[in-house]
Design a protein around this motif. Sequence first.
Motif, PDB file in Angstrom:
ATOM      1  N   VAL A 199       5.498   7.821  -0.295  1.00  0.00           N
ATOM      2  CA  VAL A 199       6.001   8.844  -1.216  1.00  0.00           C
ATOM      3  C   VAL A 199       5.765  10.194  -0.551  1.00  0.00           C
ATOM      4  O   VAL A 199       4.613  10.596  -0.341  1.00  0.00           O
ATOM      5  CB  VAL A 199       5.302   8.772  -2.582  1.00  0.00           C
ATOM      6  N   TYR A 220      -3.182   6.951   3.343  1.00  0.00           N
ATOM      7  CA  TYR A 220      -3.246   6.021   2.216  1.00  0.00           C
ATOM      8  C   TYR A 220      -3.773   6.720   0.972  1.00  0.00           C
ATOM      9  O   TYR A 220      -4.768   7.439   1.001  1.00  0.00           O
ATOM     10  CB  TYR A 220      -4.139   4.828   2.549  1.00  0.00           C
ATOM     11  N   MET A 221      -3.070   6.469  -0.107  1.00  0.00           N
ATOM     12  CA  MET A 221      -3.489   6.963  -1.406  1.00  0.00           C
ATOM     13  C   MET A 221      -4.782   6.257  -1.802  1.00  0.00           C
ATOM     14  O   MET A 221      -4.961   5.071  -1.541  1.00  0.00           O
ATOM     15  CB  MET A 221      -2.380   6.647  -2.406  1.00  0.00           C
ATOM     16  N   GLU A 222      -5.695   6.992  -2.413  1.00  0.00           N
ATOM     17  CA  GLU A 222      -6.951   6.424  -2.907  1.00  0.00           C
ATOM     18  C   GLU A 222      -6.786   6.012  -4.371  1.00  0.00           C
ATOM     19  O   GLU A 222      -5.862   6.457  -5.050  1.00  0.00           O
ATOM     20  CB  GLU A 222      -8.081   7.452  -2.798  1.00  0.00           C
ATOM     21  N   VAL A 223      -7.719   5.174  -4.860  1.00  0.00           N
ATOM     22  CA  VAL A 223      -7.700   4.847  -6.276  1.00  0.00           C
ATOM     23  C   VAL A 223      -8.088   6.090  -7.088  1.00  0.00           C
ATOM     24  O   VAL A 223      -8.743   7.006  -6.578  1.00  0.00           O
ATOM     25  CB  VAL A 223      -8.654   3.660  -6.594  1.00  0.00           C
ATOM     26  N   ASN A 224      -7.636   6.133  -8.335  1.00  0.00           N
ATOM     27  CA  ASN A 224      -7.981   7.216  -9.281  1.00  0.00           C
ATOM     28  C   ASN A 224      -7.548   8.591  -8.851  1.00  0.00           C
ATOM     29  O   ASN A 224      -8.244   9.587  -9.098  1.00  0.00           O
ATOM     30  CB  ASN A 224      -9.495   7.192  -9.592  1.00  0.00           C
ATOM     31  N   GLU A 225      -6.396   8.681  -8.191  1.00  0.00           N
ATOM     32  CA  GLU A 225      -5.772   9.987  -7.953  1.00  0.00           C
ATOM     33  C   GLU A 225      -4.273   9.806  -8.180  1.00  0.00           C
ATOM     34  O   GLU A 225      -3.769   8.677  -8.160  1.00  0.00           O
ATOM     35  CB  GLU A 225      -6.055  10.508  -6.533  1.00  0.00           C
ATOM     36  N   SER A 226      -3.567  10.912  -8.401  1.00  0.00           N
ATOM     37  CA  SER A 226      -2.117  10.832  -8.499  1.00  0.00           C
ATOM     38  C   SER A 226      -1.535  10.893  -7.089  1.00  0.00           C
ATOM     39  O   SER A 226      -2.211  11.288  -6.135  1.00  0.00           O
ATOM     40  CB  SER A 226      -1.563  11.984  -9.344  1.00  0.00           C
ATOM     41  N   ALA A 227      -0.264  10.524  -6.975  1.00  0.00           N
ATOM     42  CA  ALA A 227       0.389  10.578  -5.665  1.00  0.00           C
ATOM     43  C   ALA A 227       0.376  12.007  -5.123  1.00  0.00           C
ATOM     44  O   ALA A 227       0.104  12.235  -3.935  1.00  0.00           O
ATOM     45  CB  ALA A 227       1.821  10.047  -5.785  1.00  0.00           C
ATOM     46  N   ALA A 228       0.637  12.984  -5.980  1.00  0.00           N
ATOM     47  CA  ALA A 228       0.651  14.378  -5.539  1.00  0.00           C
ATOM     48  C   ALA A 228      -0.747  14.844  -5.131  1.00  0.00           C
ATOM     49  O   ALA A 228      -0.914  15.544  -4.119  1.00  0.00           O
ATOM     50  CB  ALA A 228       1.216  15.276  -6.654  1.00  0.00           C
ATOM     51  N   LYS A 286       0.836  -1.191   0.000  1.00  0.00           N
ATOM     52  CA  LYS A 286       0.000   0.000   0.000  1.00  0.00           C
ATOM     53  C   LYS A 286       0.878   1.251   0.000  1.00  0.00           C
ATOM     54  O   LYS A 286       1.969   1.258   0.555  1.00  0.00           O
ATOM     55  CB  LYS A 286      -0.926  -0.026   1.204  1.00  0.00           C
ATOM     56  N   ILE A 287       0.363   2.283  -0.634  1.00  0.00           N
ATOM     57  CA  ILE A 287       1.110   3.526  -0.795  1.00  0.00           C
ATOM     58  C   ILE A 287       0.572   4.576   0.161  1.00  0.00           C
ATOM     59  O   ILE A 287      -0.622   4.893   0.131  1.00  0.00           O
ATOM     60  CB  ILE A 287       0.995   4.074  -2.226  1.00  0.00           C
ATOM     61  N   ARG A 335      -4.643  16.110  -0.875  1.00  0.00           N
ATOM     62  CA  ARG A 335      -5.916  15.736  -0.229  1.00  0.00           C
ATOM     63  C   ARG A 335      -5.721  15.460   1.253  1.00  0.00           C
ATOM     64  O   ARG A 335      -6.506  15.912   2.096  1.00  0.00           O
ATOM     65  CB  ARG A 335      -6.504  14.505  -0.940  1.00  0.00           C
TER      66      ARG A 335
END
Lengths: 181, 181
Positions: free
Chosen positions: B114, B72-80, B39-40, B85
């Motif tokens: 990241v 945690y990063m969500e689906v359908n978004e960029s890391a930035a 997970k990111i 967010r």
Amino acid sequence: MSDFEQHKRRPFVRKVPEGDDRERRVCADCGFIDYENPKIVVGSVATWEDRILLCRRAIHPRKGFWTLPAGYMEVNESAAEGAAREAWEEAFARLEIETVLAVYSIPRISQVQVIFRARLTSPDIAAGPESEEVGLFGWDEIPWDEIAFPSVHWALNHFDEVRGQTGFAARFNPPGETGDY
Amino acid sequence: MSDFEQHKRRPFVRKVPEGDDRERRVCADCGFIDYENPKIVVGSVATWEDRILLCRRAIHPRKGFWTLPAGYMEVNESAAEGAAREAWEEAFARLEIETVLAVYSIPRISQVQVIFRARLTSPDIAAGPESEEVGLFGWDEIPWDEIAFPSVHWALNHFDEVRGQTGFAARFNPPGETGDY
């Protein structure tokens, strides 16, 4: 055993948990939430002297086209270990990972790519099961018309931009979904 | 609809697919493989002038300790986008993301972080639901004894090392599971 391990075999439903703002996979037995996350691809621009390692894909998508050694990161490894593992699996290449060359996000498919700059510890390479062939290419020998994915173009060009530099910023995607390539 | 979407509600079993070398979640109906990935976490060292945004955690783990805005990063978004967010959700802070400060891997929990360097577009911040309080800290005001996680130490120190530099390499974990901090 982690909460996640304990719930691998249980029935899940999709609903918005209390206090959340989107639908999640929730265990129907106890309410454990299995969050869905983007997937991480790890790879490298790996060189022997001035030549760059490329692999011709033996699998779909983009079978027959050239790519960098890269693939989905596995659980319980670091990003750098994953990039080295992929180079071994796809090209029987041993790498010394140097630093992060770029972090690319592809939100459409919920993917993040962490691309390293690396050196091969020897020029001995051979096609792994997912590669039709592998090769070491000077910059002017790269088969630019047969590159598998936009992010391979991005990474090769970012690599060239910072060639020989020891302090350089990790890169974002170029503008546009395919990086205007 | 993607293969993954189509299979969200189907029964899965765990087995080693043909040609693979480890156990995967496989759809019992049709053989679709749902790979498990690390997970990111996306976050930032975000500043207003010389001061760094920190959030005191209102949730477990490490409730009451200070952390960077991250999650945690969500689906359908960029890391930035994810890092921005999280800063909004945890501190009602608006960010301009600058570049990748660091990529940390924590294989034990299959997590990649990241961490971006970012600037606040205004000093107006306020605690979100996951924060007890938020603040902007000069380097000598940081509550070093009340930092939530090793990677927060790493990121703050990496930030300080490259402060004012416009070209710097993204960083790896320091050696050791907790980075020898």
